[in-house]
Design a protein around this motif. Structure first.
Motif, PDB file in Angstrom:
ATOM      1  N   ARG A 124       0.729  -1.255   0.002  1.00 39.50           N
ATOM      2  CA  ARG A 124       0.038  -0.034   0.005  1.00 39.50           C
ATOM      3  C   ARG A 124       0.953   1.136  -0.203  1.00 39.50           C
ATOM      4  O   ARG A 124       2.029   1.345   0.169  1.00 39.50           O
ATOM      5  N   HIS A 125       0.276   2.386  -0.184  1.00 44.67           N
ATOM      6  CA  HIS A 125       1.102   3.503  -0.172  1.00 44.67           C
ATOM      7  C   HIS A 125       1.239   4.163   1.044  1.00 44.67           C
ATOM      8  O   HIS A 125       2.308   4.863   1.422  1.00 44.67           O
ATOM      9  N   HIS A 126       0.627   3.878   2.102  1.00 46.31           N
ATOM     10  CA  HIS A 126       0.953   4.459   3.444  1.00 46.31           C
ATOM     11  C   HIS A 126       0.267   3.525   4.665  1.00 46.31           C
ATOM     12  O   HIS A 126      -0.387   2.192   4.212  1.00 46.31           O
ATOM     13  N   VAL A 127       0.966   3.407   5.947  1.00 49.21           N
ATOM     14  CA  VAL A 127       0.326   2.726   6.909  1.00 49.21           C
ATOM     15  C   VAL A 127      -0.935   3.530   7.287  1.00 49.21           C
ATOM     16  O   VAL A 127      -0.924   4.543   7.546  1.00 49.21           O
ATOM     17  N   HIS A 128      -1.896   2.730   7.672  1.00 51.38           N
ATOM     18  CA  HIS A 128      -3.175   3.335   8.101  1.00 51.38           C
ATOM     19  C   HIS A 128      -3.312   3.292   9.732  1.00 51.38           C
ATOM     20  O   HIS A 128      -3.046   2.293  10.351  1.00 51.38           O
ATOM     21  N   LEU A 129      -3.893   4.393  10.297  1.00 49.73           N
ATOM     22  CA  LEU A 129      -3.767   4.694  11.685  1.00 49.73           C
ATOM     23  C   LEU A 129      -5.275   5.298  12.081  1.00 49.73           C
ATOM     24  O   LEU A 129      -5.685   5.885  11.210  1.00 49.73           O
ATOM     25  N   SER A 130      -5.816   4.947  13.014  1.00 55.04           N
ATOM     26  CA  SER A 130      -7.101   5.284  13.378  1.00 55.04           C
ATOM     27  C   SER A 130      -6.881   6.322  14.810  1.00 55.04           C
ATOM     28  O   SER A 130      -6.149   6.447  15.466  1.00 55.04           O
ATOM     29  N   PRO A 131      -7.956   7.146  14.703  1.00 54.31           N
ATOM     30  CA  PRO A 131      -7.824   8.421  15.543  1.00 54.31           C
ATOM     31  C   PRO A 131      -8.109   7.875  16.874  1.00 54.31           C
ATOM     32  O   PRO A 131      -8.028   8.883  17.822  1.00 54.31           O
ATOM     33  N   ASP A 132      -8.864   6.898  17.178  1.00 48.39           N
ATOM     34  CA  ASP A 132      -9.446   6.466  18.371  1.00 48.39           C
ATOM     35  C   ASP A 132      -9.391   4.751  18.292  1.00 48.39           C
ATOM     36  O   ASP A 132      -9.247   4.209  17.459  1.00 48.39           O
ATOM     37  N   ARG A 133      -9.411   4.496  19.800  1.00 49.32           N
ATOM     38  CA  ARG A 133      -9.249   3.105  19.975  1.00 49.32           C
ATOM     39  C   ARG A 133     -10.498   2.198  19.534  1.00 49.32           C
ATOM     40  O   ARG A 133     -10.242   1.046  18.862  1.00 49.32           O
ATOM     41  N   ASP A 134     -11.864   2.857  19.401  1.00 46.74           N
ATOM     42  CA  ASP A 134     -12.651   1.762  18.948  1.00 46.74           C
ATOM     43  C   ASP A 134     -12.804   1.501  17.307  1.00 46.74           C
ATOM     44  O   ASP A 134     -12.965   0.608  16.863  1.00 46.74           O
ATOM     45  N   LEU A 178      -2.441   8.507   7.781  1.00 50.26           N
ATOM     46  CA  LEU A 178      -1.573   7.706   7.115  1.00 50.26           C
ATOM     47  C   LEU A 178      -0.071   8.059   7.276  1.00 50.26           C
ATOM     48  O   LEU A 178       0.146   9.488   7.651  1.00 50.26           O
ATOM     49  N   ALA A 179       0.707   7.437   7.257  1.00 54.52           N
ATOM     50  CA  ALA A 179       2.040   7.544   7.459  1.00 54.52           C
ATOM     51  C   ALA A 179       2.987   6.697   6.679  1.00 54.52           C
ATOM     52  O   ALA A 179       2.576   5.518   6.141  1.00 54.52           O
ATOM     53  N   ASP A 180       4.274   6.890   6.132  1.00 54.90           N
ATOM     54  CA  ASP A 180       5.131   6.174   5.354  1.00 54.90           C
ATOM     55  C   ASP A 180       5.607   4.913   6.128  1.00 54.90           C
ATOM     56  O   ASP A 180       5.729   4.038   5.529  1.00 54.90           O
ATOM     57  N   GLU A 181       5.789   5.180   7.439  1.00 61.10           N
ATOM     58  CA  GLU A 181       6.370   4.180   8.083  1.00 61.10           C
ATOM     59  C   GLU A 181       6.022   4.527   9.766  1.00 61.10           C
ATOM     60  O   GLU A 181       5.855   5.636   9.884  1.00 61.10           O
ATOM     61  N   ILE A 182       6.004   3.584  10.628  1.00 62.07           N
ATOM     62  CA  ILE A 182       5.908   3.655  12.226  1.00 62.07           C
ATOM     63  C   ILE A 182       6.991   2.949  12.564  1.00 62.07           C
ATOM     64  O   ILE A 182       7.029   1.676  12.606  1.00 62.07           O
ATOM     65  N   PRO A 183       8.178   3.489  12.757  1.00 64.92           N
ATOM     66  CA  PRO A 183       9.429   2.950  13.449  1.00 64.92           C
ATOM     67  C   PRO A 183       9.048   2.370  14.833  1.00 64.92           C
ATOM     68  O   PRO A 183       8.225   2.941  15.584  1.00 64.92           O
ATOM     69  N   PRO A 184       9.695   1.017  15.487  1.00 68.17           N
ATOM     70  CA  PRO A 184       9.067   0.391  16.456  1.00 68.17           C
ATOM     71  C   PRO A 184       9.271   1.412  17.848  1.00 68.17           C
ATOM     72  O   PRO A 184       8.645   1.276  18.737  1.00 68.17           O
ATOM     73  N   GLU A 185      10.271   2.310  17.742  1.00 67.85           N
ATOM     74  CA  GLU A 185      10.562   3.108  19.186  1.00 67.85           C
ATOM     75  C   GLU A 185       8.971   4.049  19.289  1.00 67.85           C
ATOM     76  O   GLU A 185       9.110   4.495  20.426  1.00 67.85           O
TER      77      GLU A 185
END
Length: 180
Positions: A121-131, A169-176
């Motif tokens: 995919r073009h990006h890592v997908h992230l949610s604004p809330d836990r639900d 969206l982000a290109d990556e999320i480093p483990p730290e």
């Protein structure tokens, strides 16, 4: 149109607009847009033929708001999640301090060591809330919710983008930058 038909056609639209436009010989422009009339015409020769009104309903009622029309509703595209080459032209945006990623336990080990990668995919997908992250994660089983220190990432120079349906969206999320 029944809810089951709406869901089935919505999934097919997602396949066409995000991954395999060639199935119906659709042309996606550089930003992922395709002509609505052409899409409806090409769908008419399949078992997924729909009217303009039904397409409007699918776009409006999709719980994840996966699709968007342009201003005059003559073109349609998927909001994010493409594996085909497109430039959605989202501008960098400062994220909230924390974002969330839903996954399942079998992926947590590799995520902890390698971070979150966009893969095909073009990006890592992230949610604004836990639900929302729970809903995303439970598609593949019992969800594990990871907390992303997005504010810290942003301050460290990593860009974030937000799609029209509120997916970050982000290109990556480093483990730290990943917490449980």
């Amino acid at each position: 149109m029944t809810p089951q038909q709406q869901k089935r056609i919505g999934r097919f639209l997602s396949l066409l607009l995000r991954h395999r436009p060639e199935i119906l010989d659709l042309d996606l422009d550089q930003q992922g847009w395709t002509d609505v009339d052409t899409l409806l015409h090409k769908l008419s020769s399949t078992d997924k033929a729909i009217s303009r009104e039904e397409l409007d309903l699918i776009v409006a009622e999709n719980p994840k708001k996966r699709y968007a029309f342009n201003d005059d509703k003559s073109r349609i595209r998927a909001q994010q999640g493409h594996s085909v080459t497109v430039d959605l032209a989202y501008e960098p945006s400062p994220p909230p301090e924390y974002l969330y990623h839903g996954t399942v336990s079998k992926f947590v080990g590799s995520i902890r060591s390698q971070g979150l990668q966009k893969g095909k995919r073009h990006h890592v997908h992230l949610s604004p809330d836990r639900d929302t992250a729970i809903n995303v994660g439970q598609r593949r089983g019992k969800p594990v919710i990871l907390t992303i220190r997005a504010g810290a990432m942003h301050r460290a120079g990593y860009p974030f983008y937000v799609s029209g349906n509120g997916v970050w969206l982000a290109d990556e999320i480093p483990p730290e930058f990943i917490e449980n």
